[in-house]
Design an enzyme around this catalytic site. Structure first.
Site, mmCIF file in Angstrom:
data_model
loop_
_atom_site.group_PDB
_atom_site.id
_atom_site.type_symbol
_atom_site.label_atom_id
_atom_site.label_comp_id
_atom_site.label_asym_id
_atom_site.label_seq_id
_atom_site.Cartn_x
_atom_site.Cartn_y
_atom_site.Cartn_z
ATOM 1 N N LYS A 106 5.398 38.246 1.182
ATOM 2 C CA LYS A 106 6.571 37.409 1.471
ATOM 3 C C LYS A 106 6.493 36.766 2.859
ATOM 4 C CE LYS A 106 9.622 39.406 -1.962
ATOM 5 N NZ LYS A 106 8.778 40.436 -2.621
HETATM 6 C C1 LIG Z 1 8.540 40.530 -3.973
HETATM 7 C C2 LIG Z 1 7.370 41.337 -4.363
HETATM 8 C C3 LIG Z 1 6.762 41.199 -5.638
HETATM 9 C C4 LIG Z 1 7.310 40.270 -6.716
HETATM 10 O O1 LIG Z 1 7.208 38.921 -6.371
HETATM 11 P P1 LIG Z 1 7.990 37.810 -7.209
HETATM 12 O O2 LIG Z 1 7.750 36.519 -6.512
HETATM 13 O O3 LIG Z 1 9.440 38.231 -7.193
HETATM 14 O O4 LIG Z 1 7.450 37.818 -8.604
HETATM 15 C C5 LIG Z 1 5.626 41.947 -5.893
HETATM 16 N N1 LIG Z 1 5.116 42.809 -4.985
HETATM 17 C C6 LIG Z 1 5.676 42.977 -3.764
HETATM 18 C C7 LIG Z 1 5.074 43.953 -2.825
HETATM 19 C C8 LIG Z 1 6.816 42.254 -3.406
HETATM 20 O O5 LIG Z 1 7.376 42.425 -2.196
#
Ligand SMILES: *Cc1c(COP(=O)(O)O)cnc(C)c1O
Length: 467
Positions: free
Chosen positions: A114
């Site tokens: 993220k």
């Molecule tokens: C947010 C997240 C996901 C999922 O991502 P999306 O874009 O919601 O599909 C997967 N793994 C981790 C570690 C995350 O923080």
């Protein structure tokens, strides 16, 4: 020519890039999409091979922000966004076996993918707000990774105050400390006496009312439906594919999926010209997307806690953006399908299902299989992976078709973010936090505990905003 953005449900104002960055959700309940996608020919893609991550990011993102941000400014913002990443490659590719690879997306400040989007988002916002002479308030609910990444992305923003709500006592110690130990007089952590759904409901209600902030300041959403986040994530699909021979060799990706934001970015890279064979939707037991792909019915079910909490969702919000393409851009149809889904479930047409199955495959991985996979990778490669990544590599093997070529699993988080889950895999190894976080448990925490009560939270926020 600058790209315009419109809602999947067709009833919200058409906006430019600045507009969608500041809006988040569209007023008709839909999600914003660009009117047209930039497209790169095979020759153009070949010319992009060998670019550094940041140069590639500038090239891929420039068409989306044209008219709002000039190319030099964009290059500077991109450069600044990725300087805090602790790997020279920014998104390094690691080989697992003959044709399986890991794309490590956890070298940013908060150890999850993220950071790729939220580091940039904070800088884009602050740049645009400075030019407009405006200030905004970011409000978000988090069950873990989004909150810390958003705080890290916005801590230096002059024009942004950020309030993150999390369920008191229900996020992991590492995740909480990654939020509460950040210094900055614009950063506010709110521990809400309630669960994650309560937090999310408070945020949603705030966006509807929205009249509680000083000087007519507006609220900005930074959850994964914000277009700018998706845009930033498109870049690493190109980056990985180029390293493995793209565009002259198609590549496949396995993506640990919750809200369908990350994998949707991969789909966009494909539509922008990148040859991709197979996009694997890797889910935990909260398998709304896997059920959709296998049965043709998109239906919600209650959330169940798993070892991979960042994928514990009952609705995959960004799937609506893919639906829009599956139904040939028929916004009225999408609005009615989503109404139906709100009642519980919706069946996809045969044509839509055939389209989605032509590019996507899926697998649902249990907690037990997740632990087995962590252990298997440790034994065979000496790599310790986090539970989300393990779901990705397991699904990659399960969904592989013969003669497919290289398969890249997105490693979405660092294993030290989820030490309890990793311990359950009994590798005998415990993941260590990287150097910049080794003193995480010695740092002072700052948060406010508040009741699950909208007016009290609004009053608190109004009082804390910087003038
Ligand atoms: C947010 C997240 C996901 C999922 O991502 P999306 O874009 O919601 O599909 C997967 N793994 C981790 C570690 C995350 O923080």
């Amino acid at each position: 020519m600058s790209i315009r953005y419109f809602s999947t449900r067709g009833q919200a104002p058409v906006l430019d890039f600045e507009g969608v960055l500041l809006a988040g959700l569209a007023r008709d309940g839909g999600l914003y999409l660009p009117e047209s996608l930039p497209h790169f020919s095979a020759d153009e893609l070949r010319a992009m091979r060998g670019l550094s991550y940041t140069d590639l990011a500038t090239t891929v993102i420039a068409p989306f922000v044209e008219g709002s941000i000039d190319r030099n400014t964009l290059a500077q913002l991109v450069e600044a966004s990725y300087t805090d990443f602790r790997h020279e490659a920014i998104a390094p590719l690691i080989q697992l076996d003959h044709d399986q690879w890991l794309l490590e997306l956890f070298h940013g400040p908060t150890l999850a993918f993220k950071d790729f989007a939220l580091q940039l988002l904070g800088r884009l916002l602050d740049h645009i707000l400075t030019r407009r002479g405006e200030k905004v308030v970011i409000m978000g609910a988090t069950s873990g990774d989004t909150g810390s990444a958003a705080i890290e992305g916005c801590r230096h923003c002059e024009n942004v105050d950020i309030f993150i709500l999390y369920p008191d006592g229900r996020v992991s110690d590492v995740q909480r400390r990654q939020m509460t130990t950040v210094e900055g007089d614009n950063v506010h952590n709110l521990a809400v006496r309630g669960n994650f759904d309560d937090c999310q409901a408070l945020v949603k209600a705030s966006f509807v009312g929205e009249r509680f902030l000083p000087d007519g300041r507006s609220l900005v959403a930074v959850n994964s439906i914000n277009w700018a986040r998706i845009m930033a994530q498109i870049v690493y699909y190109f980056y990985a594919a180029f390293a493995l021979g793209g565009p002259d060799r198609p590549v496949s990706f396995s993506v640990p999926t919750g809200n369908f934001g990350d994998i949707y970015a991969g789909y966009l890279a494909h539509r922008m010209g990148l040859p991709v064979n197979n996009l694997v939707i890797a889910t935990n037991r909260n398998d709304v997307l896997h059920r959709m792909l296998t049965t043709g019915t998109y239906s919600r079910q209650p959330i169940e806690a798993s070892l991979s909490p960042s994928m514990d969702i009952s609705i995959s919000s960004n799937f609506e953006r893919l639906l829009f393409d599956l139904y040939d851009g028929d916004a009225a149809k999408i609005a009615s399908l989503m109404d139906e889904f709100d009642q519980g479930k919706v069946a996809l047409s045969d044509a839509a299902l055939a389209k989605v199955r032509s590019l996507f495959t899926s697998a649902c991985v249990s907690d037990e299989e997740t632990c087995e996979e962590i252990s298997r990778l440790w034994t065979h490669t000496g790599l310790l992976v986090d539970p989300h990544t393990a779901i990705g590599t397991r699904a990659a093997r399960q969904c592989r078709r013969a003669e497919e070529g290289p398969m890249v699993t997105l490693a979405t988080a660092h294993p030290a973010k989820f030490p309890a889950a990793v311990a359950r895999a009994e590798t005998g190894e415990s993941p260590q936090l990287p150097p910049h976080l080794t003193d995480l448990f010695d740092r002072e925490e700052r948060f406010h505990t508040l009741d699950n009560e909208l007016t009290a939270i609004h009053a608190f926020m109004a009082a804390q905003c910087r003038s």
